[in-house]
Scaffold this motif. Structure first.
Motif, PDB file in Angstrom:
ATOM      1  N   ALA A   1      67.340  83.143 -14.186  1.00 24.94           N
ATOM      2  CA  ALA A   1      68.655  83.307 -15.182  1.00 24.94           C
ATOM      3  C   ALA A   1      69.692  82.016 -15.133  1.00 24.94           C
ATOM      4  CB  ALA A   1      69.312  84.435 -14.608  1.00 24.94           C
TER       5      ALA A   1
ATOM      6  N   ASN B   1      62.933  85.193 -23.783  1.00 22.85           N
ATOM      7  CA  ASN B   1      64.235  84.624 -24.090  1.00 22.85           C
ATOM      8  C   ASN B   1      64.065  83.271 -23.989  1.00 22.85           C
ATOM      9  OD1 ASN B   1      65.148  87.228 -24.473  1.00 22.85           O
ATOM     10  ND2 ASN B   1      66.206  87.277 -22.544  1.00 22.85           N
TER      11      ASN B   1
ATOM     12  N   TYR C   1      67.932  79.263 -16.796  1.00 22.10           N
ATOM     13  CA  TYR C   1      68.174  79.708 -18.331  1.00 22.10           C
ATOM     14  C   TYR C   1      69.473  79.053 -18.696  1.00 22.10           C
ATOM     15  CZ  TYR C   1      68.487  82.332 -22.659  1.00 22.10           C
ATOM     16  OH  TYR C   1      68.567  82.816 -23.855  1.00 22.10           O
TER      17      TYR C   1
ATOM     18  N   ARG D   1      62.613  87.891 -20.020  1.00 21.26           N
ATOM     19  CA  ARG D   1      63.381  86.562 -19.657  1.00 21.26           C
ATOM     20  C   ARG D   1      62.524  85.292 -20.079  1.00 21.26           C
ATOM     21  NH1 ARG D   1      66.937  87.721 -14.582  1.00 21.26           N
ATOM     22  NH2 ARG D   1      68.554  89.202 -15.361  1.00 21.26           N
TER      23      ARG D   1
END
Length: 587
Positions: free
Chosen positions: A302, A343, A305, A340
């Protein structure tokens, strides 16, 4: 069933010590697995080792490390199988390899110690000369050729046991006493000429034996008595070689390291919220190294990202999925990793990969949020594909090709060519209008009307599209709709074309009007005409209009008054409709 489901059942069978069933279940998991899974081979190797089927265990263990050469536990499996086969040097190498990859590998440490203890015990014990006996490279072939042992050598398990004795002769003591077959083999090795010569060799041997016998009357030489070892000199029996204790691959837990890891994660979360992503990544990485929980990898991804480092995030998340599978992590956590990844691919504009991973996430755990992302991504991909296909030059080629087909009367190919034109130039109204013309020739009027509507929407001043729509509407007997379309066509033609198409529009208008109220019986009475006309919604609406009722009442008394009212365009149109319906008759 999925590979994961077979694996779970195999683990349960292993725990219940039903190793054969576990082997069957792990085999099914391997067969249905989409990609080679090193954990499945590792687990099946453990089962074979537990059943002392070390050859099969070695094959699976080697396949495990072939699939994932960086997984230390795979080398544990190879070491255990080699140890079970008596190949101590090879077992030692494998355990050392495991420790090179993971110095904290407890099973490898224990296995290496066990191997080294066994090696030391071997060196301390005499082999009573058996080692040299088993070193004959042709020993197995000679035993197979000997009539006394040929039948015994047909048993592959017995042959495997003899080969084990070659690497560790000390193991043979207890085995020989328990298995008469081994006693036969030992007798053969000790007392038979293994060169298997002919009769002459046998005769020579007999002569040697006779020469050694004492003559009659001479005392026989006293045979030396075997020296009995004293109790204090007795050597301990060689330890029985057993493989390392086997267990299926499970995630390890350590409450201490878990607490420390969670503390690192909490610190990482604070830094993440402060948008200090590099520092957050460091803490998530420390958490992962302290304790293997893929939540830490998800958090690290995360942060990557948010940094915009999407490719690194994908790599981290794929590791999370792989590790999560091995540790049998909760399916919701695996689903989050897949989402994810989706994404990240979306940010990289790789929509096909994004869709693939959103679908994988939904397979693990279905949530409205990811389902919405999947649907939006699919729509976006469709738009991209349409936009990528746009090419004005190829659109013009398709238009000319369609025109050629249309001129020849090849309506199906004309439709195909105009469809290609639409794909290449979706904003060009001509493609839809031209296809509508070809569809009308194929009597596909509803589709033609739809194409004309799109053409008019793309270009509201495209008069030809109105005319083609009205023609199709007349064909399906939607006369009121056709008249309305022609009114719009006349207005646009006057506005943009100076009335260039007015004649064609008027002809269609008359045709629509006449066919709209055409009676089936030419001799119908005024009453019948009125009843039929009143079934038309537009006529009924006009007749119920109070203003029109007043105008019609005046016209009965004074026909000249009607001419005055018809100067109003709206009244004129309504009067024309009533005349066409036969309600107002001209004298």
């Amino acid at each position: 069933m999925s590979a994961e489901e077979f694996k779970k059942e195999g683990n349960a069978a292993f725990v219940a010590k039903d190793f054969q069933k576990a082997i069957e279940l792990f085999t099914k998991a391997i067969e249905v697995s989409e990609q080679p899974n090193h954990v499945l081979y590792s687990n099946r190797s453990a089962c074979y080792t537990s059943l002392k089927k070390f050859d099969e265990a070695l094959n699976d263990a080697q396949e495990c490390v072939k699939i994932n050469p960086t997984w230390s536990k795979g080398y544990n499996r190879v070491g255990a199988a080699e140890f079970g086969l008596g190949n101590l040097d090879d077992a030692e190498k494998q355990y050392k390899k495991a420790l090179e990859l993971d110095a904290s590998n407890k099973a490898a440490q224990d296995g290496l110690e066990q191997v080294q203890r066994t090696q030391q015990a071997r060196q301390q014990q005499p082999d009573l000369g058996l080692g040299q006996m088993f070193n004959d490279p042709n020993m197995i072939e000679k035993l197979k050729a000997n009539p006394k042992t040929a039948e015994l050598m047909k048993d592959p398990q017995l042959v495997a046991k003899i080969l084990q004795f070659r690497s560790n002769p000390q193991m043979m003591g207890a085995e020989v006493l328990q298995d008469p077959r081994l006693m036969t083999i030992m007798a053969t090795l000790l007392g038979i000429d293994l060169s298997m010569g002919g009769d002459a060799a046998g005769d020579a041997k007999n002569e040697e034996l006779k020469a050694e016998e004492p003559k009659a009357g001479e005392p026989k030489a006293e045979e030396p008595k075997a020296e009995q070892p004293r109790a204090e000199q007795a050597q301990p029996a060689a330890p029985r070689e057993e493989p390392e204790p086997m267990e299926v691959d499970e995630p390890e837990t350590d409450n201490d390291s878990k607490a420390k890891a969670d503390a690192e994660k909490a610190e990482g979360n604070k830094l993440y919220k402060a948008r200090k992503f590099d520092e957050a990544i460091e803490h998530y990485e420390k958490a992962w190294n302290l304790h293997k929980d893929i939540t830490y990898l998800n958090n690290r991804a995360a942060a990557e990202y948010e940094k915009g480092d999407y490719e690194t995030a994908i790599k981290t998340l794929k590791e999370a999925v792989e590790q999560g599978r091995e540790m049998r992590a909760d399916y919701t956590v695996i689903a989050k990793s897949f989402a994810r990844i989706g994404n990240s691919y979306h940010k990289l504009n790789d929509l096909k990969q994004a869709i693939d991973y959103y679908q994988k996430s939904l397979t693990e755990h279905r949530t409205p949020e990811i389902l919405t992302k999947l649907r939006n991504c699919e729509k976006e991909l469709k738009v991209q594909e349409v936009e990528a296909y746009i090419d004005p030059e190829k659109a013009e080629e398709a238009r000319l090709q369609g025109k050629e087909y249309f001129t020849k009367g090849d309506w199906p190919n004309a439709v195909s060519a105009y469809t290609e034109m639409i794909k290449r130039a979706p904003e060009d109204a001509r493609g839809y209008s031209n296809r509508a013309a070809a569809l009308s020739k194929l009597m596909s009027f509803p589709d033609a009307i739809k194409d004309c509507d799109i053409a008019i929407k793309k270009d509201p001043n495209f008069v030809r599209a109105y005319i083609r729509k009205a023609t199709a509407q007349i064909a399906v007997k939607d006369f009121a709709g056709a008249i309305e379309t022609l009114d719009e066509a006349r207005s646009k033609d006057t506005e943009v074309n100076n009335g260039a198409s007015v004649k064609e529009i008027d002809q269609l208008y008359i045709k629509a009007t006449q066919q709209r109220f055409q009676p089936e019986d030419p001799n119908e009475s005024p009453e019948q005409t009125y009843a039929r006309a009143m079934k038309d919604p537009e006529v009924a609406s006009i007749m119920q209009d109070p203003v029109m009722q007043s105008i019609l009442s005046q016209a009965q008394q004074n026909p000249a008054a009607l001419q005055e009212h018809m100067k109003n365009p709206e009244v004129f149109k309504k009067i024309q409709t009533l005349i066409a319906a036969g309600i107002i008759r001209s004298r």
